[in-house]
Write a protein that holds these residues in place. Structure first.
Motif, PDB file in Angstrom:
ATOM      1  N   PRO A 155      49.760  26.856   2.058  1.00 30.18           N
ATOM      2  CA  PRO A 155      49.781  25.948   3.216  1.00 30.18           C
ATOM      3  C   PRO A 155      48.507  26.068   4.037  1.00 30.18           C
ATOM      4  O   PRO A 155      47.747  27.028   3.885  1.00 30.18           O
ATOM      5  CB  PRO A 155      51.001  26.439   4.014  1.00 30.18           C
ATOM      6  N   ASN A 156      48.275  25.075   4.918  1.00 37.02           N
ATOM      7  CA  ASN A 156      47.131  25.190   5.814  1.00 37.02           C
ATOM      8  C   ASN A 156      47.473  26.106   6.986  1.00 37.02           C
ATOM      9  O   ASN A 156      48.608  26.553   7.130  1.00 37.02           O
ATOM     10  CB  ASN A 156      46.666  23.805   6.295  1.00 37.02           C
ATOM     11  N   ASP A 157      46.492  26.377   7.833  1.00 42.65           N
ATOM     12  CA  ASP A 157      46.662  27.376   8.885  1.00 42.65           C
ATOM     13  C   ASP A 157      47.736  26.982   9.887  1.00 42.65           C
ATOM     14  O   ASP A 157      48.516  27.828  10.334  1.00 42.65           O
ATOM     15  CB  ASP A 157      45.330  27.606   9.609  1.00 42.65           C
ATOM     16  N   ILE A 158      47.780  25.702  10.278  1.00 39.82           N
ATOM     17  CA  ILE A 158      48.771  25.269  11.266  1.00 39.82           C
ATOM     18  C   ILE A 158      50.171  25.409  10.695  1.00 39.82           C
ATOM     19  O   ILE A 158      51.087  25.898  11.368  1.00 39.82           O
ATOM     20  CB  ILE A 158      48.504  23.815  11.701  1.00 39.82           C
ATOM     21  N   VAL A 159      50.350  24.996   9.442  1.00 37.56           N
ATOM     22  CA  VAL A 159      51.664  25.112   8.802  1.00 37.56           C
ATOM     23  C   VAL A 159      52.068  26.577   8.690  1.00 37.56           C
ATOM     24  O   VAL A 159      53.224  26.942   8.936  1.00 37.56           O
ATOM     25  CB  VAL A 159      51.651  24.440   7.418  1.00 37.56           C
ATOM     26  N   ARG A 160      51.130  27.438   8.339  1.00 38.97           N
ATOM     27  CA  ARG A 160      51.431  28.870   8.237  1.00 38.97           C
ATOM     28  C   ARG A 160      51.914  29.416   9.578  1.00 38.97           C
ATOM     29  O   ARG A 160      52.859  30.209   9.645  1.00 38.97           O
ATOM     30  CB  ARG A 160      50.195  29.633   7.774  1.00 38.97           C
ATOM     31  N   ASP A 161      51.286  28.968  10.665  1.00 38.68           N
ATOM     32  CA  ASP A 161      51.691  29.417  12.001  1.00 38.68           C
ATOM     33  C   ASP A 161      53.098  28.922  12.326  1.00 38.68           C
ATOM     34  O   ASP A 161      53.920  29.663  12.874  1.00 38.68           O
ATOM     35  CB  ASP A 161      50.692  28.899  13.040  1.00 38.68           C
ATOM     36  N   ILE A 162      53.393  27.659  11.998  1.00 37.83           N
ATOM     37  CA  ILE A 162      54.710  27.084  12.282  1.00 37.83           C
ATOM     38  C   ILE A 162      55.787  27.793  11.472  1.00 37.83           C
ATOM     39  O   ILE A 162      56.841  28.171  11.998  1.00 37.83           O
ATOM     40  CB  ILE A 162      54.709  25.578  11.971  1.00 37.83           C
ATOM     41  N   VAL A 163      55.524  28.018  10.174  1.00 36.67           N
ATOM     42  CA  VAL A 163      56.507  28.639   9.304  1.00 36.67           C
ATOM     43  C   VAL A 163      56.764  30.083   9.724  1.00 36.67           C
ATOM     44  O   VAL A 163      57.916  30.544   9.751  1.00 36.67           O
ATOM     45  CB  VAL A 163      56.042  28.574   7.835  1.00 36.67           C
ATOM     46  N   SER A 164      55.716  30.814  10.086  1.00 37.89           N
ATOM     47  CA  SER A 164      55.907  32.204  10.496  1.00 37.89           C
ATOM     48  C   SER A 164      56.687  32.303  11.790  1.00 37.89           C
ATOM     49  O   SER A 164      57.364  33.308  12.047  1.00 37.89           O
ATOM     50  CB  SER A 164      54.555  32.900  10.640  1.00 37.89           C
ATOM     51  N   SER A 165      56.631  31.260  12.640  1.00 39.54           N
ATOM     52  CA  SER A 165      57.351  31.290  13.918  1.00 39.54           C
ATOM     53  C   SER A 165      58.834  30.962  13.766  1.00 39.54           C
ATOM     54  O   SER A 165      59.598  31.110  14.721  1.00 39.54           O
ATOM     55  CB  SER A 165      56.711  30.303  14.905  1.00 39.54           C
ATOM     56  N   LEU A 166      59.261  30.501  12.564  1.00 40.08           N
ATOM     57  CA  LEU A 166      60.661  30.130  12.377  1.00 40.08           C
ATOM     58  C   LEU A 166      61.586  31.328  12.560  1.00 40.08           C
ATOM     59  O   LEU A 166      62.748  31.170  12.931  1.00 40.08           O
ATOM     60  CB  LEU A 166      60.870  29.530  10.983  1.00 40.08           C
ATOM     61  N   ASP A 167      61.079  32.520  12.290  1.00 38.08           N
ATOM     62  CA  ASP A 167      61.899  33.716  12.432  1.00 38.08           C
ATOM     63  C   ASP A 167      61.919  34.242  13.860  1.00 38.08           C
ATOM     64  O   ASP A 167      62.610  35.215  14.154  1.00 38.08           O
ATOM     65  CB  ASP A 167      61.383  34.818  11.494  1.00 38.08           C
ATOM     66  N   ASP A 168      61.147  33.600  14.743  1.00 36.96           N
ATOM     67  CA  ASP A 168      61.110  34.028  16.141  1.00 36.96           C
ATOM     68  C   ASP A 168      62.105  33.228  16.968  1.00 36.96           C
ATOM     69  O   ASP A 168      62.562  32.152  16.568  1.00 36.96           O
ATOM     70  CB  ASP A 168      59.698  33.849  16.726  1.00 36.96           C
ATOM     71  N   SER A 169      62.445  33.756  18.139  1.00 36.09           N
ATOM     72  CA  SER A 169      63.351  33.036  19.031  1.00 36.09           C
ATOM     73  C   SER A 169      62.671  31.833  19.672  1.00 36.09           C
ATOM     74  O   SER A 169      63.315  30.862  20.051  1.00 36.09           O
ATOM     75  CB  SER A 169      63.880  33.978  20.122  1.00 36.09           C
TER      76      SER A 169
END
Length: 423
Positions: A293-307
């Protein structure tokens, strides 16, 4: 009162019969409880005031006079009508069964939908709602960032942090929202939606999010407009690809199935059969073909596990046509797909058997009913019908002799007089 000719009345009756046969072309004589947990259309009976689900047959035969909400298909669901979970007796499955312990009752069984947990009213809702292929809940286009929220709607309440829905299929609706501009992604541009809470629990889908064929709605910053990523086709995978036994899967993974006939023929010529793909993948299981994925998508996906989710995107994924064929099936990607079988193979949805009487005219239905009666009762019915026919003809004869139009009031008056005479 407006007058109607006998031809108008007959045409109206014929249209009503045709409309009824199209709306309900099935037999509703068997509860699906005996079939066990299956994927089927489920209805919520709000009159019973218990968050339980009933099958199509029970919604028609057992809860006819009750208020109901159609929840559409639910997988692994067993009808609750004949169980102790509902106090209303089932007329189709007369043995009282224990409550279904394996059924899942999400917020839909409280009449609530979407991550905003709103009720649904078909008469007032302006937005198209889209079903998630994984949890089978329904989502507003604005809650998926496909459009701005219509001004007529109240502010959407924020969902609870722990709220996770569970429910499928045919997610894309071709219907446009009432009086609104087109959404950012049209219903014909994708085949299935997976909501962010479901993406969070599927590692392989998290890896594919935002890549070609796995569309995501993102923005570069909180002040920028929403845009779509994943629409681009990897041209190099469609060009000069030589398929061999060793790289058979590489020709298909991560590519978007084209819609044009000529391009589709090229891809089909290079796409091995599914069982070949799986066997070859087993041999080369160490090679992962999932695109990065691109950088923005990586940031969004990694935040899915956050509150707190990323302000640059919700994390919902819109899968385009042919998405089941594009998965990487390496030892890292395949396990999370196998734990959600509907991601690998399309599911069958149970439908009641077709009604052999569907589409028949009123006369044909009458004759069918007579054929099912004992001979003596059938003869009595034919005699009564002939008597009524003769009386109706005598009632209408003066209209024909005087050239007068027969109105609805004239017909109604005839039958009211008949009913009064039998009292």
């Amino acid at each position: 009162m407006a007058s109607s000719s006998i031809f108008d009345i007959l045409a109206t009756q014929s249209a009503l019969v045709e409309e009824a046969s199209e709306a309900l072309p099935f037999q509703f004589t068997q509860c699906t409880y005996a079939l066990g947990p299956i994927r089927q259309a489920v209805y919520l009976c709000t009159t019973c005031a218990v968050p339980r689900g009933i099958c199509s047959a029970c919604s028609v035969a057992c809860h006819t006079d009750h208020e109901q909400i159609e929840l559409f298909p639910k997988r692994n669901f067993r009808c609750d009508c004949p169980t102790r979970g509902l106090s209303h007796s089932c007329t189709l499955h007369t043995v009282l069964e224990v409550e279904n312990a394996e059924n899942t009752y999400g917020q839909n069984f409280k009449g609530l939908f979407c991550r905003c947990s709103r009720t649904y009213d078909a008469q007032t809702e302006r937005e198209t709602m889209i079903q998630c292929v994984a949890c089978e809940d329904w989502f507003h286009e604005s809650c998926l960032n496909l459009r701005d929220r219509p001004s007529s709607r109240d502010p959407t309440p924020q969902p609870a942090a722990e709220a996770i829905q569970e429910v499928d299929d045919d997610a894309a609706s071709d219907a446009s929202s009432s009086g609104l501009p087109p959404p950012l992604i049209s219903g014909t541009s994708y085949d299935a939606l997976v909501c962010r809470d479901c993406v969070k629990g599927i590692p392989t889908l998290k890896r594919y999010a935002g890549t070609p064929g796995a569309l995501m709605v993102i923005r570069d910053s909180a002040s920028d407009p929403w845009r779509v990523v994943g629409e681009e086709v990897l041209a190099e995978t469609l060009r000069d690809v030589e398929v061999t036994d060793g790289d058979a899967h590489a020709a298909t993974a991560g590519t978007k199935r084209p819609r044009s006939g000529s391009l589709d023929e090229v891809v089909q010529a290079k796409r091995p059969k599914e069982d070949t793909v799986q066997s070859e993948t087993t041999k080369t299981s160490s090679l992962c073909l999932a695109p990065a994925p691109n950088d923005i998508v990586r940031d969004i996906v990694s935040s899915l596990d956050d509150s707190v989710h990323s302000p640059r995107g919700a994390g919902d994924v819109f899968l385009t046509e042919g998405w089941r064929e594009r998965w990487c099936r390496c030892s890292q990607c395949l396990p999370s797909l196998e734990s959600h079988p509907y991601l690998l193979e399309a599911e069958e949805t149970h439908e009641p058997p077709e009604d052999p009487d569907s589409g028949l005219s009123l006369e044909e239905l009458g004759m069918r009913a007579l054929q099912r009666l004992p001979r003596d009762r059938a003869i009595d019915g034919i005699r009564a019908f002939n008597e009524m026919r003769d009386e109706l003809m005598n009632h209408l004869r003066p209209f024909a002799q005087e050239g007068k139009e027969v109105t609805e009031a004239d017909i109604r008056g005839f039958f009211e007089a008949k009913m009064a005479a039998t009292k």
